[in-house]
Design an enzyme around this catalytic site. Structure first.
Site, PDB file in Angstrom:
ATOM      1  N   GLY A 170      14.503  15.745 -30.038  1.00 21.36           N
ATOM      2  CA  GLY A 170      12.976  16.212 -29.739  1.00 21.36           C
ATOM      3  C   GLY A 170      12.557  15.582 -28.366  1.00 21.36           C
ATOM      4  O   GLY A 170      11.809  15.941 -27.827  1.00 21.36           O
ATOM      5  N   CYS A 171      13.415  15.026 -27.693  1.00 27.89           N
ATOM      6  CA  CYS A 171      13.442  14.640 -26.228  1.00 27.89           C
ATOM      7  C   CYS A 171      13.878  15.968 -25.430  1.00 27.89           C
ATOM      8  O   CYS A 171      14.622  16.759 -25.740  1.00 27.89           O
ATOM      9  CB  CYS A 171      14.391  13.601 -25.868  1.00 27.89           C
ATOM     10  SG  CYS A 171      13.733  11.910 -26.385  1.00 27.89           S
ATOM     11  N   GLN A 172      13.242  16.383 -24.344  1.00 25.54           N
ATOM     12  CA  GLN A 172      13.375  17.161 -23.402  1.00 25.54           C
ATOM     13  C   GLN A 172      14.619  17.259 -22.605  1.00 25.54           C
ATOM     14  O   GLN A 172      15.497  18.144 -22.611  1.00 25.54           O
ATOM     15  CB  GLN A 172      12.498  17.415 -22.457  1.00 25.54           C
ATOM     16  CG  GLN A 172      12.198  18.490 -21.639  1.00 25.54           C
ATOM     17  CD  GLN A 172      11.228  18.621 -20.654  1.00 25.54           C
ATOM     18  OE1 GLN A 172      10.427  17.622 -20.261  1.00 25.54           O
ATOM     19  NE2 GLN A 172      11.136  19.606 -19.722  1.00 25.54           N
ATOM     20  N   SER A 173      14.906  15.909 -22.333  1.00 25.99           N
ATOM     21  CA  SER A 173      16.436  15.583 -21.835  1.00 25.99           C
ATOM     22  C   SER A 173      17.269  15.166 -22.798  1.00 25.99           C
ATOM     23  O   SER A 173      16.819  14.911 -23.936  1.00 25.99           O
ATOM     24  CB  SER A 173      16.189  14.428 -20.733  1.00 25.99           C
ATOM     25  OG  SER A 173      15.194  14.332 -19.904  1.00 25.99           O
TER      26      SER A 173
END
Length: 137
Positions: free
Chosen positions: A51-54
């Site tokens: 769910g993290c962009q990175s």
């Protein structure tokens, strides 16, 4: 051992030194550069915070009754946020981690200065820490 509350307060005081958000971002990036090396063989899907962009990887464990955590990211700013999280939560009692509120976010103004996707990622990392700590109680 310093309390979670005291650690968050000292982080807030450190950020008070800076006049601009550009200086604060630079400080966060510098903190990320000081993270301990993360074992490459642990950069696997099971350790990823989804769910993290990175890309963010976490390894948590229990040592001598204390929560231990190592983490890394491919993003300089996110690595700095991880450094802050580790400073607060690493080496603490799991029961205290689960109940502690991450007040440092509003104390230093991250909630107003991070992009919505970074804010979401920060919250997902905190949720992961609290969930893993909860499993150790």
């Amino acid at each position: 051992m310093e309390s979670l509350e005291k650690i968050q307060k000292s982080i807030s005081e450190e950020f008070d030194i800076f006049d601009t958000w550009m200086e604060k971002y630079e400080y966060i990036i510098d903190l990320g550069k000081k993270l301990k090396d993360f074992p490459e063989d642990q950069m696997i899907d099971d350790n990823k915070v989804h769910g993290c962009q990175s890309s963010v990887w976490f390894i948590t464990s229990m040592e001598d009754g204390l929560f231990r955590c190592r983490a890394t990211s491919d993003s300089a700013i996110v690595a700095g946020l991880i450094a802050l999280l580790l400073r607060i939560y690493d080496n603490q009692k799991p029961s205290e981690i689960v109940t502690a509120e991450p007040k440092f976010i509003s104390m230093i103004g991250l909630n107003e200065h991070l992009s919505p996707t970074r804010n979401n990622g920060l919250n997902l990392m905190i949720e992961r820490i609290k969930k893993d700590a909860g499993l150790m109680i």
